[in-house]
Design a protein around this motif. Structure first.
Motif, PDB file in Angstrom:
ATOM      1  N   ILE A 363     106.811  47.910  34.334  1.00  0.00           N
ATOM      2  CA  ILE A 363     106.660  47.198  33.066  1.00  0.00           C
ATOM      3  C   ILE A 363     107.015  45.720  33.247  1.00  0.00           C
ATOM      4  CG2 ILE A 363     107.584  46.967  30.732  1.00  0.00           C
ATOM      5  CD1 ILE A 363     107.847  50.048  30.708  1.00  0.00           C
ATOM      6  N   ALA A 364     108.101  45.460  33.978  1.00  0.00           N
ATOM      7  CA  ALA A 364     108.504  44.075  34.212  1.00  0.00           C
ATOM      8  C   ALA A 364     107.451  43.331  35.034  1.00  0.00           C
ATOM      9  CB  ALA A 364     109.863  44.043  34.930  1.00  0.00           C
ATOM     10  N   ALA A 365     106.863  44.005  36.011  1.00  0.00           N
ATOM     11  CA  ALA A 365     105.914  43.369  36.902  1.00  0.00           C
ATOM     12  C   ALA A 365     104.608  42.983  36.204  1.00  0.00           C
ATOM     13  CB  ALA A 365     105.618  44.287  38.090  1.00  0.00           C
ATOM     14  N   ARG A 366     104.207  43.750  35.223  1.00  0.00           N
ATOM     15  CA  ARG A 366     102.939  43.457  34.557  1.00  0.00           C
ATOM     16  C   ARG A 366     103.103  42.490  33.384  1.00  0.00           C
ATOM     17  NH1 ARG A 366     102.009  49.292  31.489  1.00  0.00           N
ATOM     18  NH2 ARG A 366     103.129  48.760  29.568  1.00  0.00           N
ATOM     19  N   SER A 367     104.354  42.165  33.045  1.00  0.00           N
ATOM     20  CA  SER A 367     104.594  41.264  31.917  1.00  0.00           C
ATOM     21  C   SER A 367     104.167  39.836  32.248  1.00  0.00           C
ATOM     22  CB  SER A 367     106.074  41.271  31.532  1.00  0.00           C
ATOM     23  OG  SER A 367     106.471  42.569  31.137  1.00  0.00           O
TER      24      SER A 367
END
Length: 367
Positions: A363-367
């Motif tokens: 989730i953090a990486a795609r933000s």
């Protein structure tokens, strides 16, 4: 089978397209003449929900419909909404006594009878939906659940999931801990006990009565589920501050409970039908909740002017610290609750690393 635009089941959907549905298929394969000779098994399901309430009410109806279809008419389960046969918070007793063969509710409603029951719905800062399912299915949770309910002659199944919830609707913003003190809030389970320690008065109100209680100022704020179900209940018409995420309910497992004598009286094929109907709903309801909550949140913000907020760090830290204290005290008072708590915490510790890597990092990486 009941049909409406919100709750239609095709035969294909009812079977769930899962491998487990093969068990139900055994009932479908029986010769028609043999089935004609069998009396139809009539069951009653009592629920804690208004009829067809988006989320749990729809889950309850789909389980009835699915059993009716998968049994090829050998069983017929009739649904009774909250208050039609028994009040919302008396579902467990009705199933235990045999007043109804089946019920649909959430386990945390039985905390007064069995303190350990809260873990099978959710606990503050606890397991997320995928983690909860792993604990129940793969890490001993189901066996503990069965052990907890066995003295009451009740067999539980996961049978729905509202997903992570919101922390509730508030008339006024919450900017400090002092803003919470003195308020009356509709919050059930251990979340309510945490708030009590922080100066809040928690109030337990059935779903059908929450809107009126908020409208008439019986309470200053309410929590129930997520944006989809909350929208259906109309809370946004009364207040505009919507706090999340729901520290108190990071998961929303619904349960189907079955009278053990009634279940044992079924053939193995029909027992499998009941179990599979519940399992399919646990999966379907969670995917439905995720999709509908996302859509409803957008509507609440863009069309109704709802202001979505998060609790300040000071408030969230106090809630988390208090939750640890409340859980420890709560489970020290009951041996079975402590046994369940230890299993739950062990599972949470094991699952945390993988969840942080597989979910959190992605989730953090795609933000």
């Amino acid at each position: 089978m009941t049909k409406n635009k919100d709750n239609n089941l095709t035969r294909r959907q009812a079977l769930g397209l899962t491998a487990g549905a093969v068990a139900g298929g055994a009932a479908l394969a029986a010769p028609a003449l043999a089935q004609d000779a069998e009396p139809v098994i009539e069951w009653r399901m009592v629920t804690s929900w208004p009829k067809n309430l988006p989320g749990p009410g729809m889950s309850a109806q789909r389980i009835c419909d699915r059993i009716n279809i998968m049994s090829n008419g050998r069983m017929r389960v009739r649904l009774f909404a909250a208050g039609e046969l028994v009040p919302a918070f008396e579902v467990f007793d009705a199933v235990s006594s045999g007043t109804a063969q089946m019920g649909h509710s959430v386990a945390l409603y039985w905390a007064g009878k069995m303190p350990g029951s809260v873990f099978f719905t959710t606990v503050p800062f606890g397991l997320l939906p995928q983690e909860h399912t792993a604990w129940v299915d793969q890490m001993g949770g189901q066996e503990l659940w069965d052990e907890l309910y066995a003295p009451f002659g009740v067999k539980p199944f996961m049978a729905g999931n509202a997903g992570p919830t919101m922390a509730g609707w508030y008339r006024e913003p919450v900017e400090t801990l002092d803003d919470l003190k003195g308020r009356k809030l509709r919050m059930v389970g251990l979340g309510g006990e945490i708030l009590r320690k922080l100066g809040v008065t928690p109030v337990n109100i059935p779903a059908a009565e929450i809107f009126t209680s908020l409208q008439t100022h019986v309470v200053d704020g309410v929590e129930f589920l997520g944006p989809w179900t909350d929208s259906a209940l109309g809370f946004h018409k009364l207040v505009k501050y919507y706090y999340g995420p729901g520290f108190n309910k990071p998961n929303g497992t619904g349960e189907a409970i079955v009278n053990a004598v009634a279940l044992e009286g079924l053939s193995p094929e029909l027992q499998a039908v009941v179990e599979e109907a519940c399992r399919v709903e646990a999966d379907l309801a969670l995917s439905e909740a995720n999709a509908q909550n996302a859509a409803s949140l957008k509507v609440l913000q863009e069309e109704h002017g709802v202001e979505v907020r998060e609790f300040p760090e000071e408030v969230l830290a106090a809630l988390k610290e208090t939750s640890i204290e409340v859980l420890d005290i709560y489970t020290q008072k009951d041996k079975m609750a402590r046994k369940i708590y230890e299993s739950y915490i062990e599972a949470q510790g094991l699952l945390a690393g993988w969840s942080a890597l597989s979910l959190g990092k992605n989730i953090a990486a795609r933000s």
